[in-house]
Design a protein around this motif. Sequence first.
Motif, PDB file in Angstrom:
ATOM      1  N   UNK A 103       0.675  -1.294  -0.170  1.00  0.00           N
ATOM      2  CA  UNK A 103       0.133   0.008  -0.062  1.00  0.00           C
ATOM      3  C   UNK A 103       0.790   1.169  -0.059  1.00  0.00           C
ATOM      4  N   UNK A 104       1.415   1.540  -1.108  1.00  0.00           N
ATOM      5  CA  UNK A 104       2.377   2.738  -1.364  1.00  0.00           C
ATOM      6  C   UNK A 104       1.539   3.675  -1.443  1.00  0.00           C
ATOM      7  N   UNK A 105       2.320   4.979  -0.716  1.00  0.00           N
ATOM      8  CA  UNK A 105       1.023   6.346  -1.108  1.00  0.00           C
ATOM      9  C   UNK A 105       1.232   6.943  -2.133  1.00  0.00           C
ATOM     10  N   UNK A 106       2.206   7.002  -2.984  1.00  0.00           N
ATOM     11  CA  UNK A 106       2.237   7.971  -4.196  1.00  0.00           C
ATOM     12  C   UNK A 106       2.291   6.966  -5.474  1.00  0.00           C
ATOM     13  N   UNK A 107       2.779   6.060  -5.436  1.00  0.00           N
ATOM     14  CA  UNK A 107       2.748   5.342  -6.669  1.00  0.00           C
ATOM     15  C   UNK A 107       1.962   3.919  -6.292  1.00  0.00           C
ATOM     16  N   UNK A 108       1.534   3.119  -7.547  1.00  0.00           N
ATOM     17  CA  UNK A 108       1.238   1.974  -7.595  1.00  0.00           C
ATOM     18  C   UNK A 108       2.210   0.794  -7.251  1.00  0.00           C
ATOM     19  N   UNK A 109       2.124  -0.041  -6.410  1.00  0.00           N
ATOM     20  CA  UNK A 109       3.053  -1.345  -6.634  1.00  0.00           C
ATOM     21  C   UNK A 109       3.071  -1.777  -7.867  1.00  0.00           C
ATOM     22  N   UNK A 110       4.311  -2.325  -8.415  1.00  0.00           N
ATOM     23  CA  UNK A 110       4.263  -3.420  -9.732  1.00  0.00           C
ATOM     24  C   UNK A 110       3.517  -4.453  -9.718  1.00  0.00           C
ATOM     25  N   UNK A 111       2.423  -4.808 -10.322  1.00  0.00           N
ATOM     26  CA  UNK A 111       1.659  -5.814 -10.230  1.00  0.00           C
ATOM     27  C   UNK A 111       1.795  -6.414 -11.679  1.00  0.00           C
ATOM     28  N   UNK A 112       2.626  -7.531 -11.647  1.00  0.00           N
ATOM     29  CA  UNK A 112       3.118  -8.033 -13.036  1.00  0.00           C
ATOM     30  C   UNK A 112       3.200  -9.544 -13.095  1.00  0.00           C
ATOM     31  N   UNK A 113       3.036  -9.969 -14.346  1.00  0.00           N
ATOM     32  CA  UNK A 113       3.361 -11.270 -14.715  1.00  0.00           C
ATOM     33  C   UNK A 113       4.633 -11.644 -15.116  1.00  0.00           C
ATOM     34  N   UNK A 114       5.211 -12.737 -14.739  1.00  0.00           N
ATOM     35  CA  UNK A 114       6.574 -13.338 -14.941  1.00  0.00           C
ATOM     36  C   UNK A 114       6.398 -14.311 -15.797  1.00  0.00           C
ATOM     37  N   UNK A 115       7.596 -14.620 -16.147  1.00  0.00           N
ATOM     38  CA  UNK A 115       7.828 -16.172 -16.867  1.00  0.00           C
ATOM     39  C   UNK A 115       7.488 -17.374 -16.107  1.00  0.00           C
ATOM     40  N   UNK A 116       7.852 -17.347 -14.691  1.00  0.00           N
ATOM     41  CA  UNK A 116       7.664 -18.534 -14.027  1.00  0.00           C
ATOM     42  C   UNK A 116       6.238 -18.858 -14.010  1.00  0.00           C
ATOM     43  N   UNK A 117       5.295 -17.862 -13.954  1.00  0.00           N
ATOM     44  CA  UNK A 117       3.783 -18.038 -14.134  1.00  0.00           C
ATOM     45  C   UNK A 117       3.056 -17.336 -15.207  1.00  0.00           C
ATOM     46  N   UNK A 118       3.384 -17.664 -16.262  1.00  0.00           N
ATOM     47  CA  UNK A 118       2.782 -16.956 -17.417  1.00  0.00           C
ATOM     48  C   UNK A 118       1.274 -16.566 -17.423  1.00  0.00           C
TER      49      UNK A 118
END
Length: 345
Positions: free
Chosen positions: A214-229
């Motif tokens: 829950x960062x105050x000024x930016x959104x945390x990276x929510x990403x898909x990676x190769x381990x779980x495509x």
Amino acid sequence: MNALPDALRFPYEKAPAPGEVTKVADGLLWACLPLPFRLNHVNVWLLENEDGWTVIDTGCVTPQIKKCWEKLLADPMRGEPVRTLIATHGHVDHIGLAGWLVDRFGSEFVGTFGEWVWARLSHTRDVPGSNTEHHRFMRGHGFDDAGAELMLTSRHRFIDMSSTIPGAITEIRDGEIIRFGRRDWRVIVTRGHAFEHASFYCERDNILIAGDHLLPKITPVIAVYEMLPHADPLGDYLDSFAQFADIPEDVLVLPSHGRPYYGVHTRIRQLQEHHTERLDATITHLRKPQHALALSKTMFPHVEGPENVGFALGEVLAHINYLVHDGVVGAVSDEHGHVIYESLA
């Protein structure tokens, strides 16, 4: 990772300088370490115990960060040992110096099992099949061979900024009450930004150590990676907000990036609105069928450098996968082996 409107309250005007601290509560100190990334700092929390210190998160391996730690350990930590080291999650800016500190003090290393395993895998160069799968993943989403190799080289830079991940861990799980810093804390384990991210809530003092969740000024990276495509980390992230429903709005939130703030549920609403807007934009752009790399250049037009391009691709795929799971977006392969996405609505 766009900035969002400021409707929160910030009790501190600025972060402490590198190697210095700000007191946020009795026996709880805030230190800020410089990072060699676009996101140029990480907060760590120092909590005084009866026989030494508990440290939450570490920064990564750079000479500048090690110099900051030497200054912190000497004063204000008075040369007393780090008895417990807690990792909110396994990303290099949070766990990169864990081995260095644990080896130095014989500290107990505490965290979630999933993040410990993920860190040991992702911070090792020679995991069988890892490089091949990463290359295949990048090629499938729009990179040519040279571009895929550049992304792989960039990933190795992160690996090199981690000391050895400790070989054993004291596992924590969602809902447990653990004690450190002379306080009892409820563990809140969430998915989305990481696989098993840990936050810590002290009901008595109304403090939430929120990590990157829950960062105050930016959104945390929510990403898909190769381990779980085919994973749906955005769905996990949005679902996780229910885990904070019983926490008061006036809790003091201690984030890993940015300044401490008040207004946790206001922030959650902002984050929900942000991702709703990004999902709507994804649907609109995918009315023209395209691969994820092309869409990432539209959604993040000012991103430069392989590291940030990789994060942008992962974020776009998180929104795409959410919509695929919802049946709103479909996928086919073209003659080059790229996955082409298209809105079905």
